[in-house]
Design a protein around this motif. Structure first.
Motif, short mmCIF file in Angstrom:
data_model
loop_
_atom_site.label_atom_id
_atom_site.label_comp_id
_atom_site.label_asym_id
_atom_site.label_seq_id
_atom_site.Cartn_x
_atom_site.Cartn_y
_atom_site.Cartn_z
N ASP A 1 10.14 -8.75 -1.65
CA ASP A 1 10.69 -9.74 -0.73
C ASP A 1 9.58 -10.62 -0.16
N GLY A 2 8.45 -10.03 0.11
CA GLY A 2 7.33 -10.81 0.63
C GLY A 2 6.76 -11.75 -0.41
N LEU A 3 6.76 -11.35 -1.67
CA LEU A 3 6.22 -12.20 -2.73
C LEU A 3 7.13 -13.36 -3.07
N THR A 4 8.43 -13.15 -3.01
CA THR A 4 9.37 -14.20 -3.39
C THR A 4 9.65 -15.15 -2.24
N PHE B 1 11.20 6.29 0.21
CA PHE B 1 10.18 5.52 0.93
C PHE B 1 9.49 4.53 -0.01
N CYS B 2 9.19 4.99 -1.22
CA CYS B 2 8.54 4.10 -2.18
C CYS B 2 9.45 2.94 -2.58
N LEU B 3 10.74 3.21 -2.72
CA LEU B 3 11.68 2.13 -3.04
C LEU B 3 11.76 1.11 -1.91
N ILE B 4 11.79 1.58 -0.69
CA ILE B 4 11.84 0.67 0.46
C ILE B 4 10.58 -0.18 0.51
N MET B 5 9.42 0.43 0.27
CA MET B 5 8.17 -0.33 0.28
C MET B 5 8.13 -1.34 -0.87
N ALA B 6 8.65 -0.96 -2.04
CA ALA B 6 8.67 -1.89 -3.17
C ALA B 6 9.56 -3.08 -2.87
N VAL B 7 10.71 -2.85 -2.24
CA VAL B 7 11.60 -3.95 -1.88
C VAL B 7 10.91 -4.88 -0.88
N ASN B 8 10.18 -4.31 0.07
CA ASN B 8 9.47 -5.14 1.05
C ASN B 8 8.39 -5.99 0.38
#
Length: 59
Positions: free
Chosen positions: A52-55, A42-49
Motif C-alpha cells: 500500500d505504501g509503494l503504490t 502478522f507478516c501478511l498485514i506487514m506485506a499489505v502495508n
C-alpha cells in the motif's frame, strides 16, 4: 563459599523432559501451530502495508 554449577542440557531435553521418549505434549503442538498462524498473519498485514505504501493507493 560453595561453587554454583549449572548444567546445560540440550534444548530437546528441556522442552520434552516430562515425557518418556521425548515426545511433545499436545499443548506444545497446539501452541506451535498457533504461534505460526499468528506470525503468518502478522507478516501478511506487514506485506499489505508495504504494498500500500509503494503504490500510494488511499482509501
Amino acid at each position: 563459599m560453595p561453587r554454583v554449577t549449572t548444567r546445560r542440557r540440550p534444548w530437546k531435553q528441556l522442552a520434552f523432559a516430562s515425557h518418556l521418549g521425548g515426545e511433545p505434549r499436545t499443548s506444545d503442538i497446539v501452541m506451535g501451530v498457533l504461534g505460526i498462524a499468528l506470525l503468518a498473519g502478522f507478516c501478511l498485514i506487514m506485506a499489505v502495508n508495504v504494498v500500500d505504501g509503494l503504490t500510494g493507493v488511499t482509501g
